[in-house]
Each structure stands twice: as structure tokens, then as C-alpha cells.
Scaffold this active site. Structure first.
Site, PDB file in Angstrom:
ATOM      1  N   GLU A  88       0.690  -1.308  -0.089  1.00  0.00           N
ATOM      2  CA  GLU A  88      -0.007   0.023   0.016  1.00  0.00           C
ATOM      3  C   GLU A  88       0.995   1.224  -0.031  1.00  0.00           C
ATOM      4  O   GLU A  88       1.402   1.766   1.140  1.00  0.00           O
ATOM      5  CB  GLU A  88      -0.791  -0.114   1.148  1.00  0.00           C
ATOM      6  CG  GLU A  88      -2.258   0.747   0.942  1.00  0.00           C
ATOM      7  CD  GLU A  88      -1.794   2.220   1.663  1.00  0.00           C
ATOM      8  OE1 GLU A  88      -1.115   2.960   0.822  1.00  0.00           O
ATOM      9  OE2 GLU A  88      -2.323   2.887   2.542  1.00  0.00           O
ATOM     10  N   GLU A 139       4.982  11.189  -1.265  1.00  0.00           N
ATOM     11  CA  GLU A 139       5.687  10.238  -0.561  1.00  0.00           C
ATOM     12  C   GLU A 139       6.682   9.188  -1.239  1.00  0.00           C
ATOM     13  O   GLU A 139       7.700   8.742  -0.770  1.00  0.00           O
ATOM     14  CB  GLU A 139       4.740   9.161   0.304  1.00  0.00           C
ATOM     15  CG  GLU A 139       3.777   9.954   1.154  1.00  0.00           C
ATOM     16  CD  GLU A 139       2.723   8.825   2.123  1.00  0.00           C
ATOM     17  OE1 GLU A 139       3.215   7.822   2.130  1.00  0.00           O
ATOM     18  OE2 GLU A 139       1.870   9.218   2.549  1.00  0.00           O
TER      19      GLU A 139
END
Length: 379
Positions: A133, A142
């Protein structure tokens, strides 16, 4: 006992994240409350559960790698689906909690929790499936997909490459990802403008109550606030009723075919959005979806889609990213908004994003407006 003094998770443990990257990114993932926030997002957790459990045939007897396992939940799903062995890799001390969870669920005979960054770990065998994930806001914030591709795109010129030993995995889950923009109406744009107007009453009160004149700071305050409000994307929970047209997919990824160089390069795409309702367009809403459909060679038996699109039942924990437009873009029904979008990693922090758009409005007579240049940060 401190993390550094704790018993290692596995003899396969790797190195901890670099200190600055840990402070900027990894640190929050070491807290159970943060894992809880993600776990209780049932659209997210439920999609992974369905994708794994409804494709048991692909997991039966297979070796699985979970990149960024966190609490270990995806590794547990994989084990329950019949995996022979699951390597659950976690960079933070959350690995210790994941191991506790695995043992409590009596799956420690199948799941091996490993603490360390995926780039510093070598597994003793080839894996068949990589699950992760990895998605961030607007999909790419990110930059965790980098680590997934490091595990998947095994170098052939190293005797013991990072993470995997031998050929690449047969399957990545999720396997595909898409990015969208859609024009919206929103009163948050007006609220942000009103926040700027509050400075005047503030400095009047300071002078009245304390006899201190703050007007000399007005220019600096308004400049920094305008920069923040106008150039920083905002997490939002957009209702479908706010959409002024159909979403436009401007980028599609097949992760099995994606390279690290392609991922790290600036994303530059054209976009065309149809405005079915009259404007004004007060913001552009960005979101993503991922598909668990497998590869051409190894298709999933049951395809599952996890979307972060505007939903009347509420947003996922990713929400949507709203890019506010001030002044709004004036549009009539059936106009088109055409242009380009560029998404690049910030120089100071590669896990954050800069977004630039150049947009024009074209009406039914093909008359085109002057281009609008918009710049945003996703932080």
C-alpha cells in the site's frame, strides 16, 4: 527498552532509514495511532482484503513480499489466502508490533517480519507476488512506489541484488494506477479569501487593546498567506454534487511496465476537461484510483478497484487534493478546459510534490481564452 536495544525482528533485518528521511517521512508510521487511521479506512482495507481473498488461486502456495507492511495486515491477508511464505518488510519499529500481531494470529509459521528499508534487504528466495500500500496524496506524494519498484525491478548484473534474489516477481498488487482532474465548485475558496481579510480587524484590535501598531507587517503577512492559500493544494472531501463536469484521466500506469527512471522523471501530460455545468470553476479536484487486475501474463481472477474519487458516503483517508483557482475560471456549459499538467518532486524533499498547470478555456465556437498558469505545492 529503546528501539535500538530491542530484539531484532529477523536475521534478514536491514538498515534503518536515513535520519532526515526518517524525520520527514517514516517517523509517523511507527505509531499505532497512525496505523489505526489507515486500518479503519474500510474502503482502503476492504479493497485490499477483497483483492487478495477473491484471488486465492494466485496466492496458493506462493512466496509473497509485502513492502512497507506497517501493522502487517496485508501480510496476514496473504497468509490467510494460502501463501506458502510471506516476507513482511517494515522500515520502522512498527515491525515489532507487526510481529506481535502475526504471532497473536498464529501465522508466524508463514509470515516473517523483517525490519529495515527494502533497499538494504536481501531475501533468500525468489518471490512470486509483491503487495504494497504505497499510494500517497495525489497518488505520487511520499514516493514510496520507488521502493516497490526497487523490489520488483531486480538488477541482473548483481549477484545478490537488493530485496530479491533471482528473477523479478510475477505479479504486483496493485498492478495499475490512474490519475484524474475534474473542475469543481467550492465555498472553501471564499473561506480562504475571508481568512486573508481577517488581518485588518486583527491589527485594529491590537492597536485598540495594546496600543501596538502592527500595520508594518501587513505586506509580509498578506504575501505569505496568499502564497499559502493560492499555491498549496488542500486535502478535501469533495461531494459529487460539486463536480462541474466529468473527471479527466490524464495519466495511466501499468506498474509491471514502469521503470524507476520513468517514475522519477517529471510527469508531463496534456489534460482536457469538459464543463457540463456552467462555471465558475473555483478549483480543480485531483484524485487517483488503483486496480488489482494483475499482468497480461498473470491476470487476476477477480479484478478489484480502489478509488479515491469524490463519494457521497465520504472520502478515504487520502481524500482528494483541491487546487484552488483565484480568480475562478469563468466557463459556460459545454466549454472545454484544455492544457498541460506537470508534476515534479520538490528539490528540498523528494517525497513532496510541485504541480504546474497551464490551462485555457475553449467554447463551442472554438474561441480560446488567454492561458492561465497555475502553480501548487503538495506538502
Amino acid at each position: 527498552m529503546s528501539t535500538s536495544e530491542a530484539e531484532p525482528c529477523s536475521k534478514l533485518d536491514g538498515a534503518a532509514p536515513e535520519s532526515t528521511d526518517f524525520a520527514n517521512y517514516f517517523v509517523t508510521y511507527g505509531y499505532i495511532y497512525h496505523q489505526k487511521d489507515m486500518l479503519e479506512d474500510h474502503k482502503r482495507t476492504g479493497a485490499y482484503y477483497q483483492a487478495i481473498m477473491s484471488n486465492r488461486r494466485q496466492f496458493q502456495g506462493k512466496v509473497v513480499l509485502d513492502v512497507g507492511t506497517g501493522s502487517g495486515i496485508l501480510a496476514i491477508f496473504a497468509a490467510k489466502a494460502g501463501a506458502k511464505k510471506v516476507y513482511a518488510v517494515e522500515a520502522t519499529s512498527m515491525a515489532l508490533n507487526a510481529r506481535k500481531l502475526v504471532e497473536a494470529n498464529k501465522l508466524d509459521g508463514v509470515i516473517e517480519v523483517i525490519q529495515g528499508t527494502i533497499e538494504t534487504i536481501t531475501l533468500p528466495e525468489k518471490v512470486d507476488i509483491i503487495i504494497s500500500e504505497w499510494m500517497g496524496y495525489f497518488l505520487l506524494r511520499e514516493s514510496m512506489l520507488d521502493s516497490v519498484l526497487v523490489a520488483y525491478l531486480v538488477p541482473t548484473d548483481q549477484p545478490q541484488p537488493p530485496a530479491l534474489k533471482g528473477d523479478r516477481a510475477r505479479l504486483l498488487l496493485p498492478s495499475h494506477a490512474n490519475m484524474y482532474l475534474v473542475p469543481i465548485r467550492t465555498n472553501l475558496n471564499h473561506q480562504r479569501s475571508n481568512d486573508l481579510k481577517g488581518w485588518g480587524s486583527f491589527i485594529r484590535e491590537m492597536k485598540e487593546f495594546y496600543q501596538v501598531e502592527l500595520d508594518v507587517l501587513s505586506e509580509g503577512y498578506l504575501s505569505e498567506q496568499q502564497d499559502y492559500f493560492l499555491h498549496t493544494a488542500a486535502w478535501t472531501d469533495i461531494h459529487p454534487g460539486q463536480l462541474l463536469g466529468s473527471p479527466a484521466c490524464f495519466k495511466r500506469y501499468d506498474l509491471h511496465k514502469l521503470t524507476l527512471d520513468e517514475l522519477k522523471a517529471p510527469l508531463k501530460e496534456t489534460v482536457q476537461m469538459f464543463v457540463s455545468d456552467g462555471g465558475p470553476v473555483e478549483a480543480l479536484c485531483g484524485y487517483f484510483d488503483v486496480l488489482f487486475k494483475g499482468s497480461e501474463e498473470n491476470p487476476a481472477d477477480n479484478e478489484v478497484r480502489l478509488t479515491t474519487a469524490p463519494d457521497p458516503t465520504g472520502a478515504t483517508h487520502w481524500g482528494q487534493q483541491s487546487f484552488y483557482v483565484q480568480p475562478p475560471i469563468e466557463c459556460s456549459a459545454d466549454d472545454k478546459i484544455r492544457g498541460t499538467i506537470e508534476v515534479v518532486r520538490q528539490r528540498a524533499n523528494q517525497r513532496l510534490l510541485d504541480v504546474a498547470m497551464t490551462l485555457t478555456v475553449e467554447n463551442a465556437s472554438e474561441v480560446t481564452s488567454a492561458p492561465r498558469k497555475l502553480h501548487y505545492r503538495i506538502e
